[in-house]
Motif scaffolding. Sequence first.
Motif, mmCIF file in Angstrom:
data_model
loop_
_atom_site.group_PDB
_atom_site.id
_atom_site.type_symbol
_atom_site.label_atom_id
_atom_site.label_comp_id
_atom_site.label_asym_id
_atom_site.label_seq_id
_atom_site.Cartn_x
_atom_site.Cartn_y
_atom_site.Cartn_z
ATOM 1 N N LEU A 384 0.951 -0.925 -0.021
ATOM 2 C CA LEU A 384 -0.041 -0.206 -0.010
ATOM 3 C C LEU A 384 0.638 1.282 0.097
ATOM 4 N N PRO A 385 0.301 2.241 -0.191
ATOM 5 C CA PRO A 385 1.031 3.595 -0.404
ATOM 6 C C PRO A 385 1.797 3.916 1.034
ATOM 7 N N GLU A 386 2.771 4.451 0.794
ATOM 8 C CA GLU A 386 3.531 5.007 2.320
ATOM 9 C C GLU A 386 2.624 6.024 3.006
ATOM 10 N N LYS A 387 2.848 5.986 4.349
ATOM 11 C CA LYS A 387 1.948 7.001 5.073
ATOM 12 C C LYS A 387 0.672 7.209 4.900
ATOM 13 N N LEU A 388 -0.015 5.866 4.673
ATOM 14 C CA LEU A 388 -1.528 5.709 4.360
ATOM 15 C C LEU A 388 -2.217 5.348 5.764
ATOM 16 N N VAL A 389 -3.275 5.790 6.199
ATOM 17 C CA VAL A 389 -3.788 5.415 7.280
ATOM 18 C C VAL A 389 -5.272 5.185 6.704
ATOM 19 N N VAL A 390 -6.002 4.056 7.234
ATOM 20 C CA VAL A 390 -7.568 3.694 6.569
ATOM 21 C C VAL A 390 -8.474 3.630 8.039
ATOM 22 N N PHE A 391 -9.747 3.841 7.833
ATOM 23 C CA PHE A 391 -10.661 3.324 8.842
ATOM 24 C C PHE A 391 -11.970 3.231 8.083
ATOM 25 N N GLY A 392 -12.974 2.597 8.585
ATOM 26 C CA GLY A 392 -14.387 2.544 8.060
ATOM 27 C C GLY A 392 -14.919 1.213 8.171
ATOM 28 N N GLU A 393 -16.165 1.369 8.455
ATOM 29 C CA GLU A 393 -16.983 -0.047 8.602
ATOM 30 C C GLU A 393 -17.492 -0.141 7.097
ATOM 31 N N VAL A 394 -17.520 -1.773 6.764
ATOM 32 C CA VAL A 394 -17.744 -2.054 5.544
ATOM 33 C C VAL A 394 -19.201 -3.043 5.950
ATOM 34 N N GLY A 395 -20.320 -2.502 5.118
ATOM 35 C CA GLY A 395 -21.596 -3.350 5.054
ATOM 36 C C GLY A 395 -21.746 -4.584 4.394
ATOM 37 N N LEU A 396 -22.963 -5.503 4.397
ATOM 38 C CA LEU A 396 -22.878 -6.532 3.322
ATOM 39 C C LEU A 396 -23.167 -6.035 1.958
ATOM 40 N N SER A 397 -23.573 -4.916 1.656
ATOM 41 C CA SER A 397 -24.042 -4.565 0.490
ATOM 42 C C SER A 397 -22.614 -3.739 -0.214
ATOM 43 N N GLY A 398 -21.465 -3.856 0.415
ATOM 44 C CA GLY A 398 -20.470 -3.370 -0.193
ATOM 45 C C GLY A 398 -20.418 -1.612 0.286
ATOM 46 N N GLU A 399 -21.099 -1.049 0.950
ATOM 47 C CA GLU A 399 -21.210 0.084 1.533
ATOM 48 C C GLU A 399 -20.064 0.403 2.729
ATOM 49 N N GLY A 417 2.686 11.931 11.415
ATOM 50 C CA GLY A 417 3.340 12.029 10.225
ATOM 51 C C GLY A 417 2.571 11.384 9.166
ATOM 52 N N PHE A 418 1.348 10.945 9.106
ATOM 53 C CA PHE A 418 0.869 10.211 8.153
ATOM 54 C C PHE A 418 0.252 11.284 6.985
ATOM 55 N N GLU A 419 0.413 11.186 5.728
ATOM 56 C CA GLU A 419 -0.090 11.992 4.700
ATOM 57 C C GLU A 419 -1.180 11.759 4.088
ATOM 58 N N ARG A 420 -1.647 10.623 4.201
ATOM 59 C CA ARG A 420 -2.842 10.312 3.027
ATOM 60 C C ARG A 420 -3.934 9.307 4.165
ATOM 61 N N ALA A 421 -5.165 9.499 3.532
ATOM 62 C CA ALA A 421 -5.969 8.695 4.585
ATOM 63 C C ALA A 421 -7.359 8.250 3.516
ATOM 64 N N ILE A 422 -7.833 7.047 3.491
ATOM 65 C CA ILE A 422 -8.845 6.375 2.940
ATOM 66 C C ILE A 422 -10.035 6.239 4.132
#
Length: 453
Positions: A384-399, A417-422
């Motif tokens: 994955l890209p450097e300095k990337l953070v992620v969070f989120g709940e995924v539902g059964l329909s893909g949302e 120091g993280f620079e990108r987030a999804i």
Amino acid sequence: MAKAKTVYTCADCGGVNPKWQGQCPHCGAWNTLGETVLEPARPGVARFNALAAGGGVQNLSEVETREAPRTSTGSEELDRVLGGGLVAGAVVLIGGDPGIGKSTLLLQAIAHLGRNGPVLYVSGEESAQQIALRARRLAVEAEPVRLLAEIQLETILAGLASEKPAVAVIDSIQTVYTDQLQSAPGSVAQVRECAAQLTRYAKTSGTTILLVGHVTKEGALAGPRVLEHIVDAVLYFEGDTHSSFRLIRAQKNRFGAVNELGVFAMTDRGLRGVANPSALFLSRHAEPVAGSCVLVTQEGTRPLLVEIQALVDEAHAPNPKRLAVGLEQNRLSLLLAVLHRHAGVACFDQDVFLNAVGGVRIAEPAADLAVLLAIYSSLRNKPLPEKLVVFGEVGLSGEVRPVQRGQERLKEAAKLGFERAIIPRANAPKTPIAGMAVTAIERLDQAIAALRE
């Protein structure tokens, strides 16, 4: 001599049954009924009711409220888990595996509390010499600590009444017994009655009592489930005894927030609080590796950065393996089905292994997106890209659904120091965060597409 009458008491709910059954008729739990001696009611023995001292009925709006003053234990991490410190008259139950550091932490805390008021350490498992040797090894100030090596409840209550300590430690509640009951120490009846009388003393005298509790092989507190209902706070030690790090989590707290997490490091001088716990849960790679994704999780009021590692390998058996360490096992199978259905990424012929670095346990669904991106990265063997953070709940329909405290999570990541987030689109910040490029998505396939760009 007449035979003592016995009943069978449930270890989970405390329900009483006249005969043994495989399933408790009160709570439905299996194999929890244990034999205890039925004691006749004795005249003149007051029953435990710590909350009935208030008296008459009044309107809720007429009740006077005030903020309970807090007493610091000398450890910022322990104070955080307690909700700011100890409250007068509170009863705190601390459980954990043998040797994980319960007695060490409490000895350090009570030595600090002894500087400001009288304290008493009641040891039912170790002798006075053993406690003194531990205090010398930890280099704590032992002079203000009063020590009582006793397991009889009546003697302990007499010692509390004579010493009148502000804080008392009972190590442990499973070793204490009362003469009013004939059953052995550690039985359901003994633990329930001793905890009830100690709680009654704490409420009437204002003494803060810290109880050490044993745990079963499954990791739950030993004794009746009613023990956790009696006390004001329940703290659990987590972590591997082979690691130098310890985690304390609040499962119940009447004077603060639950699920608060305290992080400690075991040193030759005892347990020391960790100022930046996120550094413990992030691996240091010389270069980006496939299957690694950084998650911003929320433990109470504290955002933590945890590295999620995934290993996807070709299965050599008819049934591919699914293993998760620190994450929910059943949710892994659910997320793999969502990944196949809504992102076109199939893992039905692959073994999938997940791990949360540092021994932390993650229960919140905000880890869903990070888990799936780590699996995708390992399957494609593409970091994955450097300095990337992620969070989120995924539902059964893909949302991808929003999670709580999204702003605090992003600010903590930017501070480290993280620079990108999804993140989910509903968690997108209204004002830009300095140094942070945010990609807001609504569906899982959008997150996969963002990685391909």
